[in-house]
Design an enzyme around this catalytic site. Structure first.
Site, PDB file in Angstrom:
ATOM      1  N   SER A  93       1.153   5.280   1.540  1.00  0.00           N
ATOM      2  CA  SER A  93       0.515   6.164   2.523  1.00  0.00           C
ATOM      3  C   SER A  93      -0.566   7.013   1.872  1.00  0.00           C
ATOM      4  O   SER A  93      -0.563   7.238   0.665  1.00  0.00           O
ATOM      5  CB  SER A  93       1.559   7.091   3.157  1.00  0.00           C
ATOM      6  OG  SER A  93       2.678   6.357   3.584  1.00  0.00           O
TER       7      SER A  93
HETATM    8  N1  SAH Z   1       6.775   5.729   1.056  1.00  0.00           N
HETATM    9  C1  SAH Z   1       6.164   4.492   0.662  1.00  0.00           C
HETATM   10  C2  SAH Z   1       5.431   3.866   1.805  1.00  0.00           C
HETATM   11  C3  SAH Z   1       5.733   2.421   1.924  1.00  0.00           C
HETATM   12  S1  SAH Z   1       5.221   1.648   3.414  1.00  0.00           S
HETATM   13  C4  SAH Z   1       5.308   4.664  -0.575  1.00  0.00           C
HETATM   14  O1  SAH Z   1       5.157   5.788  -1.056  1.00  0.00           O
HETATM   15  O2  SAH Z   1       4.814   3.660  -1.091  1.00  0.00           O
HETATM   16  C5  SAH Z   1       6.716   1.634   4.340  1.00  0.00           C
HETATM   17  C6  SAH Z   1       7.841   0.809   3.804  1.00  0.00           C
HETATM   18  O3  SAH Z   1       8.873   0.816   4.777  1.00  0.00           O
HETATM   19  C7  SAH Z   1       7.529  -0.646   3.526  1.00  0.00           C
HETATM   20  O4  SAH Z   1       7.762  -0.918   2.183  1.00  0.00           O
HETATM   21  C8  SAH Z   1       8.503  -1.407   4.420  1.00  0.00           C
HETATM   22  O5  SAH Z   1       9.009  -2.587   3.835  1.00  0.00           O
HETATM   23  C9  SAH Z   1       9.595  -0.381   4.620  1.00  0.00           C
HETATM   24  N2  SAH Z   1      10.468  -0.577   5.778  1.00  0.00           N
HETATM   25  C10 SAH Z   1      10.137  -0.987   7.034  1.00  0.00           C
HETATM   26  N3  SAH Z   1      11.252  -1.068   7.800  1.00  0.00           N
HETATM   27  C11 SAH Z   1      12.293  -0.681   7.010  1.00  0.00           C
HETATM   28  C12 SAH Z   1      13.698  -0.564   7.215  1.00  0.00           C
HETATM   29  N4  SAH Z   1      14.279  -0.865   8.380  1.00  0.00           N
HETATM   30  N5  SAH Z   1      14.446  -0.143   6.178  1.00  0.00           N
HETATM   31  C13 SAH Z   1      13.915   0.137   4.975  1.00  0.00           C
HETATM   32  N6  SAH Z   1      12.590   0.030   4.726  1.00  0.00           N
HETATM   33  C14 SAH Z   1      11.794  -0.371   5.723  1.00  0.00           C
END
Ligand code: SAH
Length: 286
Positions: free
Chosen positions: A131
């Site tokens: 993000s």
């Molecule tokens: N906070 C992260 C942002 C990653 S993007 C960072 O700092 O990099 C959001 C993430 O949520 C993705 O990796 C995606 O795979 C994950 N995601 C989506 N649905 C999910 C779920 N049901 N449980 C766990 N992770 C999930």
């Protein structure tokens, strides 16, 4: 093996000093702003008074060269980012301190390092993104809801590359972070290893179910947007706790907005804020 930029040097030592109090006491000290990279390098013993100036001039330089990865000093660039975040309205000292301390460039591919401190989301593999710093700081500030000390236990859904979990680790006592994609769960583990953050617990699983073993949580933050907030998250939130998550607001493939949900003794209060753009919340693991 991914090439890492080699700038400085001493984050481990810096972060060791900003670890949470294991007893969970409210930290009232200064925000965990990274110390100057050279802080722990002690000056050489003063040269003997008898040493003539010319001999001193020939002595080896007392300070090691600070590596300048990709032509920038990451600490200075990060401080500029923090100033921009403050200019955008982020006021929480702990949040700004954490954004200044965590080296975002270590969480992205070497080809993207030059963009690491721009206010932009970046690909982290498997179709997911890290993000924007502006969104990370905004959401964590909302999550903290004006707290002066650290938050208690926090649940993050969507570890991704682990960046936000690292930022959270400096503003909360404990961080439980779940990722549904094994490849990213492992990447986050690798990215976080050098920080040795004893209060971050990385979990592989479907975050739709939350993580009951760590409940109740003082705060829950989602980095992926679904049609609605899963009931498990609300159940696992402590009374007095706050959840911040992107939610879909209109039609299939439609827009998302930030939702703030407060769990009060009287019930749940929900507030929809500005539009955001997150990857979708998906069920199951892969
Ligand atoms: N906070 C992260 C942002 C990653 S993007 C960072 O700092 O990099 C959001 C993430 O949520 C993705 O990796 C995606 O795979 C994950 N995601 C989506 N649905 C999910 C779920 N049901 N449980 C766990 N992770 C999930």
């Amino acid at each position: 093996m991914k090439q890492r930029p080699s700038f400085p040097a001493r984050l481990d030592a810096t972060l060791a000093k900003t670890r949470p109090n294991p007893h969970g006491a409210m930290a009232t000290g200064p925000a965990p702003v990274a110390k100057p990279a050279l802080k722990t390098v002690s000056s050489p013993a003063p040269a003997k008074a008898a040493l003539p100036p010319v001999a001193r001039a020939k002595a080896p330089s007392p300070l090691p060269q600070v590596p300048q990865g990709h032509g920038m000093d990451s600490q200075a660039v990060r401080q500029r980012m923090v100033q921009k975040l403050a200019g955008q309205g982020v006021t929480d000292r702990l949040v700004l301190g954490a954004m200044g301390a965590i080296e975002r460039h270590r969480f992205v591919d070497s080809a993207l390092v030059n963009q690491a401190y721009e206010d932009t989301s970046l690909p982290i593999g498997l179709g997911q993104t890290i993000s924007k710093p502006g969104v990370v700081s905004r959401m964590i500030e909302l999550l903290r809801n004006g707290a002066t000390g650290r938050l208690g236990r926090v649940l993050e859904i969507g570890t991704g590359c682990g960046y936000q979990a690292a930022v959270l680790s400096l503003v909360a006592d404990e961080v439980y972070s779940i990722e549904r994609l094994r490849g990213l769960h492992e990447k986050a583990r690798e990215n976080l290893r050098h920080l040795r953050l004893a209060n971050v617990h990385l979990l592989f699983g479907d975050g739709m179910a939350g993580y009951a073993k760590g409940a109740p949580y003082a705060a829950i933050i989602a980095a992926a947007g679904g049609e609605a907030v899963p009931q498990a998250w609300v159940d696992q939130l402590a009374v007095g706790g706050r959840l911040v998550a992107p939610v879909v607001t209109s039609g299939p493939g439609g827009g998302q907005a930030l939702l703030v949900l407060d769990k009060t003794p009287q019930g749940v209060r929900q507030t929809l804020l500005e539009a955001v753009h997150f990857v979708p919340l998906k069920s199951g693991v892969a």
